[in-house]
Motif scaffolding. Structure first.
Motif, mmCIF file in Angstrom:
data_model
loop_
_atom_site.group_PDB
_atom_site.id
_atom_site.type_symbol
_atom_site.label_atom_id
_atom_site.label_comp_id
_atom_site.label_asym_id
_atom_site.label_seq_id
_atom_site.Cartn_x
_atom_site.Cartn_y
_atom_site.Cartn_z
ATOM 1 N N ILE A 19 -5.352 11.459 15.715
ATOM 2 C CA ILE A 19 -4.101 10.731 15.535
ATOM 3 C C ILE A 19 -4.359 9.643 14.508
ATOM 4 N N ILE A 20 -3.632 9.701 13.405
ATOM 5 C CA ILE A 20 -3.841 8.784 12.292
ATOM 6 C C ILE A 20 -2.695 7.784 12.270
ATOM 7 N N GLN A 21 -3.016 6.508 12.485
ATOM 8 C CA GLN A 21 -2.002 5.462 12.406
ATOM 9 C C GLN A 21 -1.818 5.077 10.946
ATOM 10 N N GLN A 22 -0.567 5.035 10.530
ATOM 11 C CA GLN A 22 -0.273 4.646 9.153
ATOM 12 C C GLN A 22 0.187 3.194 9.151
ATOM 13 N N VAL A 23 -0.570 2.361 8.457
ATOM 14 C CA VAL A 23 -0.248 0.941 8.362
ATOM 15 C C VAL A 23 0.015 0.634 6.890
ATOM 16 N N PRO A 24 1.284 0.576 6.500
ATOM 17 C CA PRO A 24 1.587 0.344 5.087
ATOM 18 C C PRO A 24 1.284 -1.089 4.663
ATOM 19 N N GLN A 25 0.866 -1.239 3.425
ATOM 20 C CA GLN A 25 0.613 -2.551 2.838
ATOM 21 C C GLN A 25 1.428 -2.612 1.548
ATOM 22 N N SER A 26 2.457 -3.433 1.529
ATOM 23 C CA SER A 26 3.315 -3.555 0.359
ATOM 24 C C SER A 26 2.700 -4.539 -0.623
ATOM 25 N N VAL A 27 2.428 -4.061 -1.829
ATOM 26 C CA VAL A 27 1.778 -4.903 -2.837
ATOM 27 C C VAL A 27 2.416 -4.696 -4.201
ATOM 28 N N LYS A 28 2.179 -5.670 -5.084
ATOM 29 C CA LYS A 28 2.534 -5.549 -6.494
ATOM 30 C C LYS A 28 1.218 -5.557 -7.255
ATOM 31 N N LEU A 29 1.014 -4.566 -8.118
ATOM 32 C CA LEU A 29 -0.237 -4.444 -8.850
ATOM 33 C C LEU A 29 -0.062 -4.838 -10.311
ATOM 34 N N ASP A 30 -1.126 -5.366 -10.886
ATOM 35 C CA ASP A 30 -1.161 -5.624 -12.324
ATOM 36 C C ASP A 30 -1.269 -4.265 -13.011
ATOM 37 N N PRO A 31 -0.353 -3.933 -13.940
ATOM 38 C CA PRO A 31 -0.359 -2.606 -14.555
ATOM 39 C C PRO A 31 -1.597 -2.304 -15.414
ATOM 40 N N GLN A 32 -2.251 -3.324 -15.949
ATOM 41 C CA GLN A 32 -3.425 -3.089 -16.792
ATOM 42 C C GLN A 32 -4.707 -2.968 -15.975
ATOM 43 N N GLU A 43 9.504 -9.127 5.725
ATOM 44 C CA GLU A 43 10.522 -10.173 5.609
ATOM 45 C C GLU A 43 10.731 -10.644 4.170
ATOM 46 N N ASN A 44 9.714 -10.535 3.326
ATOM 47 C CA ASN A 44 9.853 -11.097 1.978
ATOM 48 C C ASN A 44 9.735 -10.051 0.859
ATOM 49 N N LEU A 45 10.211 -8.839 1.091
ATOM 50 C CA LEU A 45 10.186 -7.829 0.029
ATOM 51 C C LEU A 45 11.107 -8.249 -1.105
ATOM 52 N N SER A 46 10.683 -7.977 -2.317
ATOM 53 C CA SER A 46 11.539 -8.297 -3.462
ATOM 54 C C SER A 46 12.662 -7.259 -3.530
ATOM 55 N N PRO A 47 13.742 -7.564 -4.238
ATOM 56 C CA PRO A 47 14.869 -6.622 -4.322
ATOM 57 C C PRO A 47 14.487 -5.276 -4.940
ATOM 58 N N PHE A 48 13.430 -5.242 -5.740
ATOM 59 C CA PHE A 48 13.019 -4.005 -6.399
ATOM 60 C C PHE A 48 11.917 -3.264 -5.652
ATOM 61 N N HIS A 49 11.539 -3.754 -4.476
ATOM 62 C CA HIS A 49 10.445 -3.146 -3.709
ATOM 63 C C HIS A 49 11.001 -2.570 -2.412
ATOM 64 N N MET A 50 11.090 -1.247 -2.333
ATOM 65 C CA MET A 50 11.604 -0.603 -1.132
ATOM 66 C C MET A 50 10.505 -0.556 -0.071
ATOM 67 N N GLY A 51 10.848 -0.880 1.161
ATOM 68 C CA GLY A 51 9.885 -0.856 2.252
ATOM 69 C C GLY A 51 9.532 0.568 2.659
ATOM 70 N N TYR A 52 8.406 0.714 3.333
ATOM 71 C CA TYR A 52 7.922 2.018 3.796
ATOM 72 C C TYR A 52 8.845 2.552 4.878
ATOM 73 N N LYS A 53 9.244 3.815 4.742
ATOM 74 C CA LYS A 53 10.129 4.429 5.718
ATOM 75 C C LYS A 53 9.549 5.703 6.307
#
Length: 80
Positions: A19-32, A43-53
């Motif tokens: 049984i694999i528990q999935q624990v999402p981590q929402s991050v913004k990465l540097d593209p370079q 609670e603090n997702l940006s408007p352009f960051h969709m949460g894990y569903k």
């Protein structure tokens, strides 16, 4: 999770699973560099960051290695 499982791939395993528990981590990465620039919480997702569903759990057959959603293994577990 108190439902019988059966592997839809090997069709013989009805008792050994991971049984694999999935624990999402929402991050913004540097593209370079790929470094984490910012971490988000639900609670603090940006408007352009969709949460894990996706599902909270995934199941792996410990006999053949197939990984799929819990409902797939449960549906095959209902068949006798």
């Amino acid at each position: 999770m108190s439902t019988p499982y059966a592997c839809p791939n090997c069709r013989t395993n009805r008792s050994r699973f991971n049984i694999i528990q999935q624990v999402p981590q929402s991050v913004k990465l540097d593209p370079q560099t790929g470094d984490i620039v910012e971490e988000y919480t639900a609670e603090n997702l940006s408007p352009f960051h969709m949460g894990y569903k996706g599902p909270d759990y995934r199941i792996q057959c410990a006999a053949c290695g197939l990984i799929d959603e819990e409902r797939t293994f449960a549906k095959f577990g209902e068949m006798k």
